[in-house]
Design a protein around this motif. Sequence first.
Motif, PDB file in Angstrom:
ATOM      1  N   SER B   7       0.807  -1.097   0.116  1.00  0.00           N
ATOM      2  CA  SER B   7      -0.012  -0.114   0.000  1.00  0.00           C
ATOM      3  C   SER B   7       0.759   1.484   0.182  1.00  0.00           C
ATOM      4  N   ASP B   8       0.600   2.344  -0.063  1.00  0.00           N
ATOM      5  CA  ASP B   8       0.934   3.516  -0.400  1.00  0.00           C
ATOM      6  C   ASP B   8       1.686   3.850   1.010  1.00  0.00           C
ATOM      7  N   GLY B   9       0.947   3.643   2.186  1.00  0.00           N
ATOM      8  CA  GLY B   9       1.565   4.014   3.454  1.00  0.00           C
ATOM      9  C   GLY B   9       2.706   3.056   3.475  1.00  0.00           C
ATOM     10  N   GLU B  10       2.455   1.768   3.392  1.00  0.00           N
ATOM     11  CA  GLU B  10       3.357   0.569   3.488  1.00  0.00           C
ATOM     12  C   GLU B  10       4.654   1.110   2.551  1.00  0.00           C
ATOM     13  N   GLN B  11       4.363   1.493   1.184  1.00  0.00           N
ATOM     14  CA  GLN B  11       5.366   1.677   0.465  1.00  0.00           C
ATOM     15  C   GLN B  11       6.165   2.758   0.856  1.00  0.00           C
ATOM     16  N   ARG B  12       5.631   4.030   1.415  1.00  0.00           N
ATOM     17  CA  ARG B  12       6.575   5.168   2.195  1.00  0.00           C
ATOM     18  C   ARG B  12       7.186   4.529   3.266  1.00  0.00           C
ATOM     19  N   TYR B  13       6.551   4.145   3.891  1.00  0.00           N
ATOM     20  CA  TYR B  13       7.226   3.376   5.373  1.00  0.00           C
ATOM     21  C   TYR B  13       8.593   2.526   5.013  1.00  0.00           C
ATOM     22  N   TYR B  14       8.423   1.641   4.012  1.00  0.00           N
ATOM     23  CA  TYR B  14       9.548   0.785   3.533  1.00  0.00           C
ATOM     24  C   TYR B  14      10.522   1.627   3.136  1.00  0.00           C
TER      25      TYR B  14
END
Lengths: 139, 867
Positions: B7-14
């Motif tokens: 997900s985007d959030g995950e993407q950013r987080y990662y």
Amino acid sequence: MAVCIAVIAKENYPLYIRSVPTQNELKFHYTVHTSLDVVEEKISAAGKAMADQRELYLGLLYPTEDYKVYGYVTNSKVKFVIVVDSSNTSLRDNEIRSMFRKLHNSFTDVMCNPFYNPGDPVQSKVFEGMVSGMMVQVS
Amino acid sequence: MESLTLSDGEQRYYSDLFVYCDTDNTKKVASNGRVLDLFRAAQLPSEVVLQITELCGATRLGHFGRSQFYIALKLIAIAQSGLPLRVESLNSVKDLPLPRFVVGKNEAEARHAALYQEADSQGIYPGAGVIPRPPGRGLQNKKVTPVVPPVVPVHEVIQALAPASEPQCMVQPDSTSPVVSPHQSPPTSPHSWRKHKRQASGGSSAADRPPAVATAPAGVWTQFREAPTVPVPVPGDGMWSAHSPPPPPVQETWVSFTADTPPSSAIPAMHPSSVQESTTVRTVASAATTNEIQRQSSAYDDPWRITDEQRQYYINQFKTIQPDLNGFIPGSAAKEFFTKSKLPILELSHIWELSDFDKDGALTLDEFCAAFHLVVARKNGYDLPEKLPESLMPKLIDLDDSAEVSEAAVDVGYSGSPVEVTPNKSPSMPSLNQTWPEMNQANEQWETFSERSSSSQTLTQFDSNIAPADPDTAIVHPVPIRMTPSKIHMQEMELKRTGSDHNHPTSPLLAKPPELSEETKLAASLKFVADNAVGEGYSSSDSYTSDQEPITRQRSHSGTSPEALKVVGAAPPPPPPRPHPSHSRSSSLDMNRSFAAGAVAGQPQPGAIAYPPAVPPRPLPTQTSMPHGGHRSEVEGGGGTPLTASAPTTVTTTTAAAAAAATPAAPATSPHLIPHQPNFADFSQFQAFATSDQPSSLPEVDKHSEAAAAAVVVVAAAAAGQVGVLHTVEKPPEGAGPLRTVKSDGPAEERTPTSLNSAKGASGPLAPPPKPVRRRLKSEDELRPEDEPHGPQRSNLIAAVLATQPSIPRSIGKDKKAIQASIRRNKETNTVLARLNSELQQQLKDLLEERISLEVQLEQLRPFSHL
């Protein structure tokens, strides 16, 4: 190399006593106890002579067949007693004196510890380590 | 590599995490170290971490590429949410919370503390929030919300909270970034990450401090701010509330410890997440926690290192007890303070032993910090080390700073040591010094030691330390008295000896002046050696290692004294005799007195005094006996038998050696012996003592020396050189016999007293009881004065001897036999003395070795005291 080392308080009760052959502990305890009489005698004798200062090192208190007992008394009437094996003839007087000196220094360090109440048994690990270093190494 | 949809959030987080781990800035590979730290921070069991690593393919590749990293992160999230680790789950799990990473820094702990504060009634820890924990300062009033995987779609949550968190984020960095600086270690960045994600429950403090505490790089900061994560308030609270109960008890104890106990965040950096660890252990019961702690502690180079905040806190605590930061905390005050920590007395005692570096019963700032640190560690469950860790060792204190040491803060009882010596508390002695008996004393002893190199000083300090234990006892230390006077007296004696040598170089009554001169040289050198030996004996008799200086000086004197000999050239001084082990300080005092007396007497007539100091009893008898022997061989005709008889009676080989050694010096010493007549009386008394002392329990050496002395006495008596002496010699050589006989012949025999005195001197120091020593010393005293008057009478003596010589030829026949017998005896005496000489040389070597070892040790220790 001592066989038994004991620290006796001013009131003549043991603060610390440790012997190497643990099976004969009672015998050493008894020996130390009887040596106290000799210590007292030497103290009083030296005191009467009233030398400027009493010698701290009392020397050989009495020898038996199996071992010799050396004594040392501090200015605060704390006594150190070392029992060495007679078969260990290589022990010179100087070495005994140095052992007493080390004992005295370590005991002073214990005394300096504010958490140590004079009269308590000595439980300092540093002190025990030093004493272990002086005891006969028994396998 | 399975495809991974994030997900985007995950993407950013990662991606943020990846950037964080991308220390090499390769944009491709995340450094293993950071990655592993991050994974550790995830608080997963190590097996799980390994599994994740394997699954993501990093083990296959050997490094963490971006995809592997992302996969790993997702797997971590999966694992943290309790789902089984499956590759398939990577994409199948929906609404997977973001992986959580445990914060491991004090800031995190402070935040925990703050959290706890709010979770529990804040009144519990009145001080916790007030404690100037840098991390907590800015964060005290903010809730620390754990990073809770947002249940809601991360993206939404993030977005929702982003604006809310933004302002706070803005604030946070400002207030906390300075605080963050100390903790620049990489492992903290995941923590910062985590904090960033933590959000206040319910949005009350929506944006929890963003990675305020973390030392995330600025870039990460920005990213974090941009991609805030919002933990679900409820679960977060739930989780933390579960955590909170355990910490409170710990913090309670801290509160009771001192007025403002630090929260558990005061834990040394070594357990950065110790609080969390404790909480997580209790609540999460994860096997990874212990591993994490260990790893985290190993992440820092030194687990016992004190962080700056901790040190600041300790310093503040120190100030409450002792306003002067350069001063000391007396033992009693420290005891009260640390007793508040509710640790068992035994452990406190051990902590004290570890932290009181200079063993002076008081704590400097460094020692106090070390002690406090150890207490903190112990309270958090860490075992005390056996030895003080390196990072806790107190730093060296400038010697000049200790001027104010003896301040009121120092216990009166302890004032002895600081007052006695330069009030310098230099706790810079390394731990190995603790084995050094005397050096372990306060730095004052160091000062004295280095200044005087005298164990006596050290012992003086030592006794003063005992003073507090028993103030009633008068502490008098004999050693110092012994040292100095003996040195001085030794020098004086040597001077006297020099003078006496002047007198007697020609006095040897032997018919061979050249031999005499040689023997005189030898005798002189022997005497000098004896003096040195005595001095050395004094210094080392008690095996006080620091006595080497006097020995050296005395030896130098001995080296010069022969040169001072005008008559005879300087011969290399033979090794000094073995110091008398039983020579107690009292006896040495007596010696000093006697020496002083002798010195006084001898000073006025340096030229006329040839007093062989009584200190070297063994050499004296040898010396005396030798001249006698030599003399006898030349002069007396019938003295052979007694000497021979006496020689075999030598109890020990030492005696023989002594006799042998004495023989060569006989001629030289004979002149000295000549004037000493009245010593007979003392001698006999001494001999009585010597014999009476023999039964006493003396070391073997003493007995040996006594025997040697007795034999020497006999030899000396035999060497009297006159018929009368022969009679005396014939008497039983042991016990007072020879003495008495010698005594009877005293008036007639001038040399005998000297020999007797020397013999007496020999046995004197050997016998532990001071009385004989005193006697000997007295005899020596008398000897010295006698030397003076007899000096001028040298010529008379010579005349007398010469007179006797002509008498020998009168009874040639009888004398021949006597001469031969005396020759035999002298030879035997020679061998005995030679053996004694060799033995003494051996002893000298031993002492020299001891001295060298002690000097080496001193050198090792000295640098620490003056750094």
